[in-house]
Design a protein around this motif. Structure first.
Motif, PDB file in Angstrom:
ATOM      1  N   LEU A   6       0.829  -1.205   0.000  1.00 33.49           N
ATOM      2  CA  LEU A   6       0.000   0.000   0.000  1.00 33.49           C
ATOM      3  C   LEU A   6       0.862   1.253   0.000  1.00 33.49           C
ATOM      4  CD1 LEU A   6      -2.766  -1.096   2.515  1.00 33.49           C
ATOM      5  CD2 LEU A   6      -3.011  -0.764   0.061  1.00 33.49           C
ATOM      6  N   HIS A   7       1.967   1.210   0.739  1.00 38.65           N
ATOM      7  CA  HIS A   7       2.854   2.371   0.796  1.00 38.65           C
ATOM      8  C   HIS A   7       3.413   2.720  -0.581  1.00 38.65           C
ATOM      9  CE1 HIS A   7       2.919   2.868   5.135  1.00 38.65           C
ATOM     10  NE2 HIS A   7       3.038   1.567   5.256  1.00 38.65           N
ATOM     11  N   SER A   8       3.800   1.709  -1.340  1.00 41.97           N
ATOM     12  CA  SER A   8       4.408   1.982  -2.650  1.00 41.97           C
ATOM     13  C   SER A   8       3.377   2.339  -3.718  1.00 41.97           C
ATOM     14  CB  SER A   8       5.259   0.797  -3.106  1.00 41.97           C
ATOM     15  OG  SER A   8       4.456  -0.336  -3.336  1.00 41.97           O
ATOM     16  N   SER A   9       2.098   2.188  -3.409  1.00 48.60           N
ATOM     17  CA  SER A   9       1.066   2.493  -4.407  1.00 48.60           C
ATOM     18  C   SER A   9       0.683   3.971  -4.437  1.00 48.60           C
ATOM     19  CB  SER A   9      -0.183   1.651  -4.138  1.00 48.60           C
ATOM     20  OG  SER A   9      -0.851   2.096  -2.976  1.00 48.60           O
ATOM     21  N   LYS A  10       1.155   4.737  -3.472  1.00 44.12           N
ATOM     22  CA  LYS A  10       0.792   6.160  -3.406  1.00 44.12           C
ATOM     23  C   LYS A  10       1.135   6.871  -4.716  1.00 44.12           C
ATOM     24  CE  LYS A  10       1.246   6.647   1.563  1.00 44.12           C
ATOM     25  NZ  LYS A  10       1.988   7.252   2.666  1.00 44.12           N
ATOM     26  N   GLY A  11       0.186   7.625  -5.227  1.00 42.61           N
ATOM     27  CA  GLY A  11       0.395   8.402  -6.443  1.00 42.61           C
ATOM     28  C   GLY A  11       0.135   7.638  -7.730  1.00 42.61           C
ATOM     29  N   LEU A  12      -0.104   6.343  -7.643  1.00 40.92           N
ATOM     30  CA  LEU A  12      -0.355   5.529  -8.836  1.00 40.92           C
ATOM     31  C   LEU A  12      -1.845   5.251  -8.965  1.00 40.92           C
ATOM     32  CD1 LEU A  12       2.530   2.941  -8.374  1.00 40.92           C
ATOM     33  CD2 LEU A  12       2.557   5.007  -9.778  1.00 40.92           C
ATOM     34  N   ARG A  43      -6.246   3.306   8.713  1.00 43.35           N
ATOM     35  CA  ARG A  43      -7.425   3.651   7.905  1.00 43.35           C
ATOM     36  C   ARG A  43      -7.014   4.526   6.719  1.00 43.35           C
ATOM     37  NH1 ARG A  43     -12.351   3.160   9.500  1.00 43.35           N
ATOM     38  NH2 ARG A  43     -11.815   3.275  11.710  1.00 43.35           N
ATOM     39  N   ARG A  44      -6.134   5.487   6.968  1.00 36.13           N
ATOM     40  CA  ARG A  44      -5.640   6.346   5.875  1.00 36.13           C
ATOM     41  C   ARG A  44      -4.889   5.513   4.838  1.00 36.13           C
ATOM     42  NH1 ARG A  44      -5.434  10.014  10.180  1.00 36.13           N
ATOM     43  NH2 ARG A  44      -3.380   9.357  10.885  1.00 36.13           N
ATOM     44  N   LEU A  45      -4.114   4.542   5.303  1.00 43.81           N
ATOM     45  CA  LEU A  45      -3.374   3.682   4.390  1.00 43.81           C
ATOM     46  C   LEU A  45      -4.340   2.826   3.552  1.00 43.81           C
ATOM     47  CD1 LEU A  45      -0.526   2.918   3.535  1.00 43.81           C
ATOM     48  CD2 LEU A  45      -0.519   1.199   5.345  1.00 43.81           C
ATOM     49  N   MET A  50      -7.539   1.915  -1.630  1.00 47.53           N
ATOM     50  CA  MET A  50      -8.855   1.911  -2.268  1.00 47.53           C
ATOM     51  C   MET A  50      -8.962   2.964  -3.371  1.00 47.53           C
ATOM     52  SD  MET A  50     -11.366   1.436   0.961  1.00 47.53           S
ATOM     53  CE  MET A  50     -11.151   0.098   2.107  1.00 47.53           C
ATOM     54  N   THR A  51      -8.320   4.077  -3.182  1.00 47.32           N
ATOM     55  CA  THR A  51      -8.434   5.150  -4.177  1.00 47.32           C
ATOM     56  C   THR A  51      -7.455   5.000  -5.335  1.00 47.32           C
ATOM     57  OG1 THR A  51      -6.969   6.563  -2.850  1.00 47.32           O
ATOM     58  CG2 THR A  51      -9.353   6.817  -2.514  1.00 47.32           C
ATOM     59  N   ARG A  52      -6.732   3.903  -5.388  1.00 47.44           N
ATOM     60  CA  ARG A  52      -5.856   3.630  -6.532  1.00 47.44           C
ATOM     61  C   ARG A  52      -6.656   3.090  -7.701  1.00 47.44           C
ATOM     62  NH1 ARG A  52      -3.092   7.120  -5.691  1.00 47.44           N
ATOM     63  NH2 ARG A  52      -4.710   7.490  -4.196  1.00 47.44           N
ATOM     64  N   ARG A  85     -12.296  -4.057  10.156  1.00 49.46           N
ATOM     65  CA  ARG A  85     -13.277  -3.024  10.492  1.00 49.46           C
ATOM     66  C   ARG A  85     -13.440  -2.038   9.345  1.00 49.46           C
ATOM     67  NH1 ARG A  85     -10.293  -0.885  15.622  1.00 49.46           N
ATOM     68  NH2 ARG A  85      -9.490  -2.982  15.497  1.00 49.46           N
ATOM     69  N   PHE A  86     -12.434  -1.948   8.466  1.00 42.60           N
ATOM     70  CA  PHE A  86     -12.528  -1.029   7.333  1.00 42.60           C
ATOM     71  C   PHE A  86     -13.533  -1.546   6.300  1.00 42.60           C
ATOM     72  CE2 PHE A  86      -7.855  -0.222   8.438  1.00 42.60           C
ATOM     73  CZ  PHE A  86      -8.214   0.591   9.493  1.00 42.60           C
ATOM     74  N   LEU A  87     -13.706  -2.856   6.202  1.00 46.02           N
ATOM     75  CA  LEU A  87     -14.747  -3.416   5.333  1.00 46.02           C
ATOM     76  C   LEU A  87     -16.114  -3.090   5.921  1.00 46.02           C
ATOM     77  CD1 LEU A  87     -13.315  -6.946   4.458  1.00 46.02           C
ATOM     78  CD2 LEU A  87     -13.367  -4.911   3.017  1.00 46.02           C
ATOM     79  N   LYS A  88     -16.192  -3.151   7.237  1.00 47.00           N
ATOM     80  CA  LYS A  88     -17.457  -2.871   7.906  1.00 47.00           C
ATOM     81  C   LYS A  88     -17.850  -1.406   7.781  1.00 47.00           C
ATOM     82  CE  LYS A  88     -16.966  -6.647  11.170  1.00 47.00           C
ATOM     83  NZ  LYS A  88     -17.254  -7.071  12.535  1.00 47.00           N
ATOM     84  N   ASP A  89     -16.876  -0.540   7.518  1.00 44.91           N
ATOM     85  CA  ASP A  89     -17.152   0.888   7.334  1.00 44.91           C
ATOM     86  C   ASP A  89     -17.931   1.171   6.055  1.00 44.91           C
ATOM     87  OD1 ASP A  89     -15.856   1.713   9.626  1.00 44.91           O
ATOM     88  OD2 ASP A  89     -14.027   2.325   8.601  1.00 44.91           O
TER      89      ASP A  89
END
Length: 134
Positions: A6-12, A43-45, A50-52, A85-89
């Motif tokens: 997830l860390h390396s996916s930022k910006g892609l 959660r931010r990670l 998800m937004t990739r 819990r993030f799926l439950k969100d």
């Protein structure tokens, strides 16, 4: 196919993204779920991952793990893994369950998250989103 953290996916961005293993203890990671700040960072990670996705996002979790080469006993509730819990969100009207046990999955996602670490108290509730800490 690209496999990355997830860390390396930022910006892609990608047309299709799979986020696998969305279980408590992995996302959020056990080490980060000790404090509210740690959970919010996880959660931010998760949000970054998800937004990739430009078009399609698949979020997966597994019910049980294999132990010592043998499948976990499906009747033993203690061997089942808790969905993140993030799926439950994610509101039910925004998700589509693809599973052999669709009703069972929906029921699991509707359950509050309890933690033995916090004396079995509810630490997350899908209906209220409340977090109760020690």
């Amino acid at each position: 196919v690209k496999l990355m953290t997830l860390h390396s996916s930022k910006g892609l961005e990608f047309d299709v993204v799979f986020m696998v293993g969305m279980v408590e203890g992995k996302l959020p990671h056990d080490k980060c779920s000790k404090t509210l700040d740690g959970v919010e960072e996880e959660r931010r990670l998760a949000y970054v991952g998800m937004t990739r996705a430009r078009q399609t996002l698949f979020l997966t979790w597994h019910k049980s793990v294999h132990g010592r080469g043998k499948p976990a006993d499906r009747e033993d509730a203690d061997t089942w893994l808790e969905p993140s819990r993030f799926l439950k969100d994610i509101p039910s009207h925004l998700r589509s369950i693809i599973s052999f046990g669709k009703d069972e999955v929906e029921a699991r996602l509707a359950e509050p998250l309890k933690s033995s670490e916090y004396g079995g108290k509810v630490v997350f509730s899908p209906s209220g989103g409340q977090k109760k800490w020690k």
